[in-house]
Each structure stands twice: as C-alpha cells, then as structure tokens.
Enzyme design. Sequence first.
Site, PDB file in Angstrom:
ATOM      1  CG  HIS A  86      -0.330   0.295   2.565  1.00  0.00           C
ATOM      2  ND1 HIS A  86      -0.035   1.115   3.261  1.00  0.00           N
ATOM      3  CD2 HIS A  86      -0.101  -0.971   3.547  1.00  0.00           C
ATOM      4  CE1 HIS A  86       0.434   1.056   4.265  1.00  0.00           C
ATOM      5  NE2 HIS A  86       0.483  -0.276   4.429  1.00  0.00           N
ATOM      6  CG  ASP A  88      -2.556   4.200   3.011  1.00  0.00           C
ATOM      7  OD1 ASP A  88      -2.233   3.135   2.431  1.00  0.00           O
ATOM      8  OD2 ASP A  88      -3.348   4.190   4.064  1.00  0.00           O
ATOM      9  CD  GLU A 149      -2.924  -1.356   5.384  1.00  0.00           C
ATOM     10  OE1 GLU A 149      -3.232  -2.405   5.854  1.00  0.00           O
ATOM     11  OE2 GLU A 149      -2.585  -0.611   5.743  1.00  0.00           O
ATOM     12  CD  GLU A 150      -1.228   2.237   7.653  1.00  0.00           C
ATOM     13  OE1 GLU A 150      -1.675   1.713   8.448  1.00  0.00           O
ATOM     14  OE2 GLU A 150      -0.050   2.018   7.371  1.00  0.00           O
ATOM     15  CG  ASP A 173       1.220  -3.880   5.162  1.00  0.00           C
ATOM     16  OD1 ASP A 173       2.057  -3.281   5.655  1.00  0.00           O
ATOM     17  OD2 ASP A 173      -0.028  -3.785   5.372  1.00  0.00           O
TER      18      ASP A 173
END
Length: 393
Positions: A86, A88, A149-150, A173
Amino acid sequence: MIKKSWINRPGINRSRLTETFMRLVRIDSISKEEGAISDEIIKILKGLGAETTIDGTGDKIGGETGNIVAKLQGNLGVPAILLSAHMDTVEPGRGVRPVFKDGLFRSDGTTILGADDKSALAIILEVMNIIKERSLPCGPVELVITVCEEIGLLGAKNLDFSLLSAKFGYVLDSTETFGIVTRAPAVNRFEFKIHGKDAHAGASPEKGINAIQLAGKAISKIHTGRIDDETTCNIGMIKGGVATNIVPNFVTVKGEVRSHNEKKLDDLTSEIVSCFKDVIEEYKNESGEDALPALEVLIKNDFPLLKIPDDHMMISLACTAAENLGKKMLTKTTGGGSDANIFFKKGLITGVLGTGMSDVHTVRENILLDDMVDAADLLLEIIKLHSEAGAVG
C-alpha cells in the site's frame, strides 16, 4: 535452461534500493492524499515496461487517486503471480526527512519514517528492475498498489478485481523478513448510541435519564481484552455529555471484536448487543418509561478472516525460496488485518511477507537496509521458483 539463467545472478542493487526508498519516503502520502506518490510509482513502472491502470477507488472514497494495477507480461507462459503493497501512510507523516546511518533508516524524529509500507514498494520495484535488466525468465507479474490501507483497507475493499488474473500472491506488509502471515482475524466493529433525557443535575436529576450511566452498566457486563487464544474484545471510545451539571441525554460507545473463529466472532458480537439491549429494557421495565431511553445499534464487519491452508502452494513456494537462501520460513498468526484479508475473501490467496520494518506508526520507526535486501532476495527467489515450476509443468 531456466535454472542456468538464474545462476550467479547479481545481488540486489543496494544503492538503487536505498535511493528508491529515500525518494519514496520524502513524498507525502497520507491516506486519501496519495496523488503525488501514485504519480511517482506509475512513472517508475512505465519505465519498467509495465501496463498501468488506476481504478475508480479514488472517486468512491473521496481520495486523490485510486489503486494502481500494473502488469508486467514476463517472457514465460506461466500463471500470473500477484505482488501487493500500500502507498498510504499515517500521521505524523508530512515532510519526512529520512536519515540513513550505519545501515539503518529512520526519520529525524519528528515524523514517522514511512517504511510501512514504502519499504515494500521499494523492494518490489527493485526486484522488477533486477528481472528486467538481466532479462531473467519470468512469468506475468501483477502488481496492486493500494490506497487508504491505513484507514480501513479502503483501497482493497473497493479494488476492481476484474482487472486481475492472478489467483495467488504476496502482500508485503509485515515485519519479519522470513515470516509469512497466513492467519489473521475477522473483525466486527460495533457502535451503540444511547438516547436518555437531559435535566439539571442539581435541581431535578430525577427528571433525567443518564445515558452515560446506562452505557456504563452495559459495559460492566462485557468481557474485554483477550477472551481466549482466538478472540479479543475492546471498548475503544466513549463520547457523551455536555457539562457536569447536566444529566447527559446522549452517549456513543464504540469498540470491536476480533476472532480467528467466525462463530466465536458472531456469538460474542451478539452477546455484546444483548448486554446493551437488556440494560435499556430493564430500565424501561423499572421506570415505566416507554419512549426513552432508546438504543441505536450499528454492527459492521470491518474485514473478513484470513485462513490459508498450511499445504497451499503459495506457502510451500515461500518456504522453499527461504531454504534456497539458507533460511527457514515461519508461518505466522497475527491479531491484525491487512489487504490480504480482503484478497482472500475474493478468492485471491495471498500471504503477508515482511520487510524488516520496526516501531511502525511511531516517530521511532526504522528499518535496516540489510533486512530490505533479504526481503528482496526472497521475493526474487519466489519468482524464480514459480517461473521454473510453471515452465516445467
């Protein structure tokens, strides 16, 4: 023929990996503000000859851009493999000034570093560079670089899966470079809104219905923390009241249940709902009130279960790759979720590999270049093995 072309391949280009990572972490990319990092990634991918697409997720969630889906065709007719990360980052993540000293990346201490998940981006891009410059035998590789994603896996949840043909792959991740997450819990988030009745707390408290008190009574009946080895529960937010001299007429309670067992997840969620409903009904029965207090209940499945069978070829491929590098791959169970949970629900079997990042989501976040190199070597070996097996098959 295939095996020989991988023999004595050059090692990971440490200087290029360092430069790529440093460049990426300097680009602000807070969730929903990933436009600049997306442009940079697309520029790099096009330089590698990838066919790139941005899906419509940005418009759906109110972000600057959508997920990047990139395809590198390769030179072998084997099934496609998925690689994902991801783009972000969390706050404080603006104006990151990375420091690299004695083989360790960190920020200047005023922001996060952004290794979560830009270390993964740099690793994936480095591996793609190695494959291209050496013309290594490789099947199709599909890259999914998600947004947001966060803040709830929003990119993965809104991904256009029709753009993909891969049936398995890896999300980068996690932390341990030779660990692969194959099990992660499903999560239900709950929100209760209790409507009471306001009154002057000193002059006429008996005329009021204290919403906070009712919430406290319900919460006291709920077991929180670690329920068993598969399940956890947490009350995370309580908001209500106006002043100390006013009986509060409204309160909101938010929390979550996590479990690796879907039945336990549903059962505990139902039990919590019953605790709140019972308190409200008990008050009405004792007071003779009809309209108040009132309860609103919102239950939302935040993300589904990740539970990959131990004998799945995706796991054995990673384990063999680690063995070839003189390491042992450990399968891991985690209490957190990732984009892999969403992919798994869609039938795209993805394990979660680590990059070596540490102290993520803090200003102490750091990562060793050696760990990033190890992660890149592992990924390259996985692609090699997949290419060989597919070509032989």
